[in-house]
Write a protein that holds these residues in place. Structure first.
Motif, PDB file in Angstrom:
ATOM      1  N   GLU A  17       0.820  -1.426   0.432  1.00 21.97           N
ATOM      2  CA  GLU A  17       0.136   0.305  -0.137  1.00 21.97           C
ATOM      3  C   GLU A  17       0.776   1.661  -0.045  1.00 21.97           C
ATOM      4  OE1 GLU A  17      -3.829  -0.664   2.309  1.00 21.97           O
ATOM      5  OE2 GLU A  17      -2.382  -1.692   3.690  1.00 21.97           O
ATOM      6  N   GLY A  18       1.659   1.521  -0.990  1.00 18.54           N
ATOM      7  CA  GLY A  18       2.325   2.767  -1.090  1.00 18.54           C
ATOM      8  C   GLY A  18       3.131   2.555  -2.512  1.00 18.54           C
ATOM      9  N   ASP A  19       4.385   2.593  -1.948  1.00 19.54           N
ATOM     10  CA  ASP A  19       5.385   2.752  -2.443  1.00 19.54           C
ATOM     11  C   ASP A  19       6.899   1.325  -1.642  1.00 19.54           C
ATOM     12  OD1 ASP A  19       8.322   3.511  -3.942  1.00 19.54           O
ATOM     13  OD2 ASP A  19       8.920   4.906  -2.725  1.00 19.54           O
ATOM     14  N   GLY A  20       7.552   1.232  -2.663  1.00 27.10           N
ATOM     15  CA  GLY A  20       8.253   0.104  -2.343  1.00 27.10           C
ATOM     16  C   GLY A  20       8.212  -1.401  -3.468  1.00 27.10           C
ATOM     17  N   PHE A  21       8.761  -1.672  -3.252  1.00 28.79           N
ATOM     18  CA  PHE A  21       9.393  -3.632  -4.462  1.00 28.79           C
ATOM     19  C   PHE A  21       9.487  -4.834  -3.033  1.00 28.79           C
ATOM     20  CE2 PHE A  21      10.104   0.099  -7.004  1.00 28.79           C
ATOM     21  CZ  PHE A  21       9.201  -0.577  -8.206  1.00 28.79           C
ATOM     22  N   PHE A  79      13.878   3.092  -5.151  1.00 30.79           N
ATOM     23  CA  PHE A  79      14.576   3.583  -6.029  1.00 30.79           C
ATOM     24  C   PHE A  79      14.134   5.156  -6.050  1.00 30.79           C
ATOM     25  CE2 PHE A  79      14.636  -0.739  -6.652  1.00 30.79           C
ATOM     26  CZ  PHE A  79      15.556  -1.280  -6.767  1.00 30.79           C
ATOM     27  N   VAL A  80      15.328   6.474  -5.762  1.00 33.71           N
ATOM     28  CA  VAL A  80      14.875   7.306  -6.491  1.00 33.71           C
ATOM     29  C   VAL A  80      14.449   7.308  -7.910  1.00 33.71           C
ATOM     30  CG1 VAL A  80      16.411   9.393  -7.065  1.00 33.71           C
ATOM     31  CG2 VAL A  80      17.066   8.124  -5.440  1.00 33.71           C
ATOM     32  N   ASN A  81      14.536   6.525  -9.304  1.00 34.53           N
ATOM     33  CA  ASN A  81      13.932   6.691 -10.017  1.00 34.53           C
ATOM     34  C   ASN A  81      13.081   5.412 -10.980  1.00 34.53           C
ATOM     35  OD1 ASN A  81      13.684   7.417 -12.965  1.00 34.53           O
ATOM     36  ND2 ASN A  81      14.827   7.040 -13.674  1.00 34.53           N
ATOM     37  N   PRO A  82      12.556   4.553 -10.205  1.00 32.47           N
ATOM     38  CA  PRO A  82      11.992   3.326 -10.370  1.00 32.47           C
ATOM     39  C   PRO A  82      11.783   3.088 -11.602  1.00 32.47           C
ATOM     40  CG  PRO A  82       9.989   4.306  -8.879  1.00 32.47           C
ATOM     41  CD  PRO A  82      11.543   5.239  -8.794  1.00 32.47           C
ATOM     42  N   ARG A  97       9.221 -11.965 -16.454  1.00 30.97           N
ATOM     43  CA  ARG A  97       8.561 -12.413 -15.133  1.00 30.97           C
ATOM     44  C   ARG A  97       7.607 -11.892 -13.604  1.00 30.97           C
ATOM     45  NH1 ARG A  97      12.808 -18.028 -14.483  1.00 30.97           N
ATOM     46  NH2 ARG A  97      12.028 -19.117 -16.433  1.00 30.97           N
ATOM     47  N   ASN A  98       6.979 -10.550 -14.404  1.00 31.78           N
ATOM     48  CA  ASN A  98       7.165  -9.885 -12.847  1.00 31.78           C
ATOM     49  C   ASN A  98       7.905  -8.838 -11.978  1.00 31.78           C
ATOM     50  OD1 ASN A  98       4.788  -9.795 -14.274  1.00 31.78           O
ATOM     51  ND2 ASN A  98       3.699 -11.235 -12.440  1.00 31.78           N
ATOM     52  N   LEU A  99       9.265  -8.910 -12.531  1.00 36.97           N
ATOM     53  CA  LEU A  99      10.494  -8.787 -12.334  1.00 36.97           C
ATOM     54  C   LEU A  99      11.571  -7.737 -12.771  1.00 36.97           C
ATOM     55  CD1 LEU A  99      11.863 -11.946 -11.331  1.00 36.97           C
ATOM     56  CD2 LEU A  99      10.603 -10.647 -10.163  1.00 36.97           C
ATOM     57  N   PHE A 100      11.702  -6.716 -11.997  1.00 39.81           N
ATOM     58  CA  PHE A 100      13.015  -5.280 -12.304  1.00 39.81           C
ATOM     59  C   PHE A 100      14.059  -5.407 -11.873  1.00 39.81           C
ATOM     60  CE2 PHE A 100       8.086  -3.654 -11.838  1.00 39.81           C
ATOM     61  CZ  PHE A 100       8.376  -3.857 -13.003  1.00 39.81           C
ATOM     62  N   GLN A 101      14.945  -5.170 -12.603  1.00 38.77           N
ATOM     63  CA  GLN A 101      17.205  -5.491 -12.175  1.00 38.77           C
ATOM     64  C   GLN A 101      17.380  -3.987 -12.130  1.00 38.77           C
ATOM     65  OE1 GLN A 101      18.971  -7.371 -14.625  1.00 38.77           O
ATOM     66  NE2 GLN A 101      19.800  -8.761 -13.342  1.00 38.77           N
ATOM     67  N   GLU A 102      18.264  -3.497 -11.443  1.00 36.04           N
ATOM     68  CA  GLU A 102      18.910  -2.241 -10.630  1.00 36.04           C
ATOM     69  C   GLU A 102      19.423  -1.730 -11.828  1.00 36.04           C
ATOM     70  OE1 GLU A 102      22.388  -0.297  -7.726  1.00 36.04           O
ATOM     71  OE2 GLU A 102      21.077  -2.619  -7.452  1.00 36.04           O
ATOM     72  N   THR A 103      19.578  -0.318 -12.307  1.00 32.59           N
ATOM     73  CA  THR A 103      20.250   0.125 -12.982  1.00 32.59           C
ATOM     74  C   THR A 103      20.755   1.085 -12.633  1.00 32.59           C
ATOM     75  OG1 THR A 103      18.843   1.360 -14.010  1.00 32.59           O
ATOM     76  CG2 THR A 103      18.790  -0.723 -14.850  1.00 32.59           C
ATOM     77  N   GLN A 104      21.991   2.240 -13.862  1.00 33.83           N
ATOM     78  CA  GLN A 104      22.743   3.046 -12.808  1.00 33.83           C
ATOM     79  C   GLN A 104      21.921   3.496 -12.842  1.00 33.83           C
ATOM     80  OE1 GLN A 104      26.338   3.780 -15.363  1.00 33.83           O
ATOM     81  NE2 GLN A 104      27.218   2.318 -14.530  1.00 33.83           N
ATOM     82  N   GLY A 130      19.199   4.446  -9.627  1.00 28.81           N
ATOM     83  CA  GLY A 130      19.969   4.844  -8.815  1.00 28.81           C
ATOM     84  C   GLY A 130      19.840   3.259  -7.790  1.00 28.81           C
ATOM     85  N   PHE A 131      20.280   3.473  -6.318  1.00 26.74           N
ATOM     86  CA  PHE A 131      20.707   2.012  -5.453  1.00 26.74           C
ATOM     87  C   PHE A 131      19.349   1.766  -4.737  1.00 26.74           C
ATOM     88  CE2 PHE A 131      25.480   4.326  -6.454  1.00 26.74           C
ATOM     89  CZ  PHE A 131      25.513   2.055  -6.616  1.00 26.74           C
ATOM     90  N   PRO A 132      19.341   0.535  -4.105  1.00 30.83           N
ATOM     91  CA  PRO A 132      18.074   0.389  -3.977  1.00 30.83           C
ATOM     92  C   PRO A 132      18.218   0.729  -1.784  1.00 30.83           C
ATOM     93  CG  PRO A 132      19.243  -1.154  -4.339  1.00 30.83           C
ATOM     94  CD  PRO A 132      20.570  -0.831  -4.915  1.00 30.83           C
ATOM     95  N   MET A 133      17.441   1.521  -1.914  1.00 30.55           N
ATOM     96  CA  MET A 133      17.201   1.624  -0.050  1.00 30.55           C
ATOM     97  C   MET A 133      16.268   0.755   0.561  1.00 30.55           C
ATOM     98  SD  MET A 133      16.967   5.941  -1.214  1.00 30.55           S
ATOM     99  CE  MET A 133      15.554   5.253  -2.369  1.00 30.55           C
ATOM    100  N   VAL A 134      17.078  -0.165   1.286  1.00 23.24           N
ATOM    101  CA  VAL A 134      15.619  -0.941   2.174  1.00 23.24           C
ATOM    102  C   VAL A 134      15.309  -0.930   3.700  1.00 23.24           C
ATOM    103  CG1 VAL A 134      16.127  -3.533   2.763  1.00 23.24           C
ATOM    104  CG2 VAL A 134      17.672  -2.551   1.182  1.00 23.24           C
ATOM    105  N   GLY A 135      13.884  -0.845   3.637  1.00 26.45           N
ATOM    106  CA  GLY A 135      13.459   0.184   4.699  1.00 26.45           C
ATOM    107  C   GLY A 135      12.326  -1.119   4.945  1.00 26.45           C
TER     108      GLY A 135
END
Length: 262
Positions: free
Chosen positions: A98-102, A178-181, A189-196, A199-204
């Motif tokens: 319910e909101g932002d996040g992956f 991410f700063v820029n999702p 397969r409903n998956l995304f991968q990090e790119t430059q 931005g870097f993933p921020m865990v919370g």
């Protein structure tokens, strides 16, 4: 050769790409966690026949120049991360953000992928996994004799074991953002991968510091609006037809020139 032939051809090619993107959106209208794509276009190189500001007489300048464009091209396909509608399933391992996040998913090669699809299952070892068998990260194992599984809005996973009167925690689900999702790379397969670009993933922790909370027994559906995509499809089709008419008109002009007699 008339430049309009190549200009209109670039328009047809761009609209074909647009229709391909719209078709993919419509094909995934029932895909959990799917985010629709939008095609962004940009115009191509311009040939300047006369520059604006060119002096013509003393104290006088040409106010407007002459430029001829050479068409269009797709420059980006942008993921639109607006929330999709929620569907109640009453399945204890179906989770909606319910909101932002992956969610974080551990791939067989040891890398981490990200998803909004919360349709999780248990494998033969009791691990919480995706429909393709990829484990949720951090790993969470549900005891085989658990009679009830509870996931709190903060991501705490608890189970009730036979003979116990109270639940006990077996894991914690963390989210990333991410700063820029829109810069994430789609893997399928409903998956995304990090790119430059992402931005870097921020865990919370879900529900804290701007991260969305978790809703157990719910799934986030696709954010594709069928009516909107059908309108976009009609617009793209008409634009394709219009560019084909421009090619036909250019061909007729060339035919007229070829039929000239002295």
């Amino acid at each position: 050769m008339l430049r309009s032939l190549w200009t209109a051809a670039s328009g047809m090619s761009g609209q074909q790409f647009n229709i391909d993107t719209i078709s993919n959106n419509l094909a995934n209208v029932n895909t959990s966690g799917y985010k629709k794509n939008r095609v962004d276009f940009e115009d191509l190189l311009y040939q300047t026949v006369r520059f604006a500001g060119t002096p013509v007489t003393a104290g006088a300048q040409i106010p407007v120049g002459i430029e001829v464009g050479h068409g269009v091209r797709p420059v980006a396909t942008q993921k639109i991360f607006t929330p999709g509608s929620f569907k109640q399933t009453d399945n204890p391992l179906d989770l909606a953000i319910e909101g932002d996040g992956f969610f974080q998913i551990l791939l067989p090669d040891g890398t981490i992928a990200y998803t909004r699809d919360g349709a999780f299952k248990r494998d033969g070892q009791g691990r919480v996994v995706t429909s393709d068998g990829f484990a949720l990260e951090p790993e969470i194992i549900i005891p085989e004799d658990a009679v009830e599984v509870t996931v709190g809005s903060d991501g705490t996973v608890s189970v009730l074991l036979p003979g116990d009167n109270a639940t006990q925690a077996v894991g914690q689900i963390d989210l990333v953002r991410f700063v820029n999702p829109a810069g994430l790379s789609s893997m399928g397969r409903n998956l995304f991968q990090e790119t430059q670009a992402s931005g870097f993933p921020m865990v919370g922790t879900p529900g804290l510091d701007g991260f969305g909370g978790l809703a157990q027994g719910w799934l986030e559906m696709s954010n594709v609006q069928v009516v909107e995509e059908m309108v976009n499809l009609i617009i793209a089709q008409r634009a394709y037809e219009t560019n084909s008419r421009a090619i036909q008109a250019s061909d007729e002009m060339l035919q007229t020139a070829n039929n000239l007699r002295r």
